[in-house]
Design a protein around this motif. Sequence first.
Motif, PDB file in Angstrom:
ATOM      1  N   MET A 234      21.111  89.722  25.952  1.00 41.54           N
ATOM      2  CA  MET A 234      20.566  89.627  27.302  1.00 41.54           C
ATOM      3  C   MET A 234      20.195  88.184  27.650  1.00 41.54           C
ATOM      4  N   VAL A 235      19.488  87.511  26.746  1.00 37.01           N
ATOM      5  CA  VAL A 235      19.070  86.147  27.064  1.00 37.01           C
ATOM      6  C   VAL A 235      20.268  85.208  27.101  1.00 37.01           C
ATOM      7  N   THR A 236      21.280  85.471  26.286  1.00 34.61           N
ATOM      8  CA  THR A 236      22.478  84.634  26.326  1.00 34.61           C
ATOM      9  C   THR A 236      23.228  84.825  27.631  1.00 34.61           C
ATOM     10  N   ALA A 237      23.355  86.068  28.083  1.00 34.38           N
ATOM     11  CA  ALA A 237      23.996  86.317  29.370  1.00 34.38           C
ATOM     12  C   ALA A 237      23.248  85.615  30.493  1.00 34.38           C
ATOM     13  N   ALA A 238      21.919  85.695  30.463  1.00 39.86           N
ATOM     14  CA  ALA A 238      21.114  85.044  31.501  1.00 39.86           C
ATOM     15  C   ALA A 238      21.263  83.534  31.433  1.00 39.86           C
ATOM     16  N   ALA A 239      21.277  82.978  30.230  1.00 36.37           N
ATOM     17  CA  ALA A 239      21.404  81.527  30.075  1.00 36.37           C
ATOM     18  C   ALA A 239      22.776  81.028  30.487  1.00 36.37           C
ATOM     19  N   GLU A 240      23.782  81.884  30.354  1.00 38.94           N
ATOM     20  CA  GLU A 240      25.144  81.483  30.692  1.00 38.94           C
ATOM     21  C   GLU A 240      25.474  81.648  32.168  1.00 38.94           C
ATOM     22  N   GLY A 241      24.513  82.180  32.934  1.00 42.00           N
ATOM     23  CA  GLY A 241      24.718  82.200  34.369  1.00 42.00           C
ATOM     24  C   GLY A 241      24.846  83.552  35.025  1.00 42.00           C
ATOM     25  N   ALA A 242      24.721  84.646  34.251  1.00 41.95           N
ATOM     26  CA  ALA A 242      24.696  85.955  34.902  1.00 41.95           C
ATOM     27  C   ALA A 242      23.533  85.988  35.888  1.00 41.95           C
ATOM     28  N   ALA A 243      23.700  86.733  36.963  1.00 48.56           N
ATOM     29  CA  ALA A 243      22.717  86.727  38.054  1.00 48.56           C
ATOM     30  C   ALA A 243      21.482  87.550  37.698  1.00 48.56           C
TER      31      ALA A 243
END
Length: 326
Positions: A142-151
């Motif tokens: 989850m944090v990787t997705a958020a850090a990579e730019g997921a909205a």
Amino acid sequence: MLKTLILAAATAVALGSSAFAAPRVERVTFTSHGEQIVGDLYLPEDLDPARPRPALVVTGAWMTVKEQMPARYAREMADRGFAALTFDFRGWGESGGARRQHEDPGAKIADIEAAVAYLATRPEIGKDRIGGLGICASSGYMVTAAAEGAAIKSIALVAPWLHDAEVVEQTYGGKEGVARLEAAGDAAEAAYRRTGKQALLPAASPTDERAIMFKVPYYTEADRGMIPAWRNEADPAFWRGWLTFDAIQAARHLHQPFLMVHSEAAAIPQGAHKFYARLTGQKQELWLDNVAQFDFYDRTAPVKAASDAVAAHFSATLGDAGEAGQ
């Protein structure tokens, strides 16, 4: 003081949650990298498409399906007025994917991104009010997705499993223990590439020492995680990808408001402390006393405490679940 403030806010959310009707569950599908993803969208009965609400993507521990701990927390969030989406990652449960039961961090991160994109298409949901709730291993995804730019506009983690190379060695028997697991995984991967067949092992067992999770509770208990929807098998070829996945590196790239609920009695708290220390944005943490990792999944008291704190966090950062949004 911080713990007191979080609990006070959580109490306010809990007291207000009775204003929301019981949630309904809608079966949904969307795609990720060409494969169908099957999910359950938990929606409060009084949801009005003309008044979009904040929504959450809720993901669970490794090797699990949407009906396990993600469903428990999604319902808790929906009970508090949030829309909440759980889903089976590719290769798991009801979702597509030829390779089954294979824990693949990169693929799961991509599936979270697809889930967020799907939520943004729903008229009941404010597309700029989507949060991510990760439990155990999926916290790193989850944090990787958020850090990579997921909205993902706000993040909460419950009993997060967050590791890097240092924590991996501490957890899996040092360099030698890690090397043994990687070698076993590499052998399984080589056999799969040669034959096209997976050499599946039990995911959990109280008696079979080959199990990835040997003598682990929850998964081996019929009244808890050992449910019909869950297939108790795992592809051991996952080991290298899992052990080399670095969730803690995402901290320095994370700018969304952040809440973590954990316990020193739960899994690898040192990883959670390490991650939290590296965050530079708005952050809060709540440490509960003497709560085991698996009790965060389904035991009433820790689930309620975590859910109240998470709901308070998302209300503060995404807007109250009863407010209109765009």
